[in-house]
Design a protein around this motif. Structure first.
Motif, short mmCIF file in Angstrom:
data_model
loop_
_atom_site.label_atom_id
_atom_site.label_comp_id
_atom_site.label_asym_id
_atom_site.label_seq_id
_atom_site.Cartn_x
_atom_site.Cartn_y
_atom_site.Cartn_z
N GLU A 1 0.83 -1.21 0.00
CA GLU A 1 0.00 0.00 0.00
C GLU A 1 0.86 1.25 0.00
O GLU A 1 0.54 2.22 -0.70
N LEU A 2 1.94 1.26 0.76
CA LEU A 2 2.83 2.42 0.80
C LEU A 2 3.46 2.66 -0.57
O LEU A 2 3.47 3.80 -1.06
N VAL A 3 3.95 1.62 -1.20
CA VAL A 3 4.57 1.76 -2.52
C VAL A 3 3.52 2.17 -3.55
O VAL A 3 3.78 3.00 -4.43
N SER A 4 2.32 1.63 -3.44
CA SER A 4 1.23 2.02 -4.36
C SER A 4 0.89 3.50 -4.19
O SER A 4 0.67 4.21 -5.17
N ALA B 1 2.59 9.61 -10.21
CA ALA B 1 1.78 9.66 -11.43
C ALA B 1 1.03 10.99 -11.52
O ALA B 1 1.00 11.62 -12.59
N ILE B 2 0.43 11.42 -10.42
CA ILE B 2 -0.31 12.69 -10.42
C ILE B 2 0.64 13.85 -10.68
O ILE B 2 0.34 14.75 -11.47
N GLU B 3 1.80 13.83 -10.04
CA GLU B 3 2.77 14.90 -10.26
C GLU B 3 3.25 14.89 -11.71
O GLU B 3 3.41 15.94 -12.34
N GLY B 4 3.45 13.70 -12.26
CA GLY B 4 3.87 13.60 -13.66
C GLY B 4 2.85 14.17 -14.61
O GLY B 4 3.20 14.81 -15.60
#
Length: 65
Positions: free
Chosen positions: A7-10, A17-20
């Motif tokens: 969950e932490l890595v996800s 992804a959002i920042e990208g």
């Protein structure tokens, strides 16, 4: 991997992804945002960081119950 680590890595992947998406869709805007951040006093950045931290913990706490 344990489910907590998964969950932490996800969550980290989702943040990246959002920042990208922001950098890909609005590069000029992001450049201006970063330039204005470098001019902000440390106290203001620290307050914004603590506020984001508390908001994030609250959101996770509400969703995860």
């Amino acid at each position: 991997m344990s489910s907590g680590l998964v969950e932490l890595v996800s969550a980290l992947g989702l943040v990246l992804a959002i920042e990208g998406v922001l950098y890909a869709a609005f590069p000029g805007f992001m450049r201006r945002v970063l330039a204005s951040l470098s001019e902000q006093p440390e106290q203001g950045l620290r307050f914004a960081g603590l506020f984001s931290l508390m908001a994030g913990v609250l959101i996770v706490w509400m969703v995860r119950g």
